[in-house]
Scaffold this active site. Structure first.
Site, PDB file in Angstrom:
ATOM      1  CD  GLN A 150     -13.977 -23.446  -2.078  1.00  0.00           C
ATOM      2  OE1 GLN A 150     -14.999 -24.197  -1.569  1.00  0.00           O
ATOM      3  NE2 GLN A 150     -14.824 -22.623  -2.580  1.00  0.00           N
ATOM      4  CG  LEU A 206     -19.385 -20.985  -0.987  1.00  0.00           C
ATOM      5  CD1 LEU A 206     -18.555 -20.933   0.393  1.00  0.00           C
ATOM      6  CD2 LEU A 206     -19.984 -20.132  -0.894  1.00  0.00           C
TER       7      LEU A 206
END
Ligand code: CO
Length: 169
Positions: free
Chosen positions: A51, A90
């Site tokens: 990420q 996220l």
């Protein structure tokens, strides 16, 4: 330490199978620190290295009321039960979905000192472990929805939400 920009789907790094960490050295310690800082800055409760654009098998989790966890090369060795959860990511901002996760999981891996550990988890910690281990396998929670009807739009998060609200991981 540094807050690092979070990669957003459909960034291809999120779809890669991340590589195992061979040696737990200072570069891994720096990565873990950056991940923890980035996770807190984004008000998330978990983050996986891909990420932030690093395709390595490293995850961090900070579920409320639980100790902060950093895991290297984590693997799920046991899953039990099923429960329906609310979940966000996220890397998929502005959405939440409802899906099935395990009631409990057992995960093995290494801690930030390279020591082998085994964690037995229930509820949100189990959910977070499944979500982050999915990330290092190139899987997003979107892939686990029964139908796109289980996905809904939400307002961008600016402050901490109530305890029972779905969390971003
Ligand atoms: Co996520």
């Amino acid at each position: 330490m540094a807050v690092v920009p979070i990669r957003i789907a459909p960034d291809p790094v999120l779809r890669q199978r991340s590589k195992r960490v061979r040696i737990v050295d200072t570069s891994i310690h720096t990565l873990i620190k950056d991940m923890i800082e980035t996770m807190h800055d984004a008000l998330g409760v978990g983050l996986a290295a891909p990420q932030i654009g690093i395709p390595l098998r490293v995850i961090v989790i900070a579920v409320p009321e639980e100790e902060e966890i950093a895991l290297i090369n984590p693997e799920i060795v046991r899953r039990r039960g099923e429960r329906r959860v609310d979940e966000g990511c996220l890397s998929v901002p502005g959405y939440m979905g409802q899906l099935e996760r395990s009631e409990s999981v057992t995960v093995k891996g290494r801690d930030r000192n390279g020591k082998e550990i085994r964690i037995k988890a229930v509820e949100m910690l189990a959910q977070a472990l499944e979500h982050e281990i999915d990330h290092i396998n190139g899987v997003l929670y979107l892939d686990r929805l029964d139908s796109m009807d289980d996905l809904r739009k939400v307002e961008p998060k600016e402050t901490e939400e109530p305890e029972d609200a779905g969390k971003e991981l």
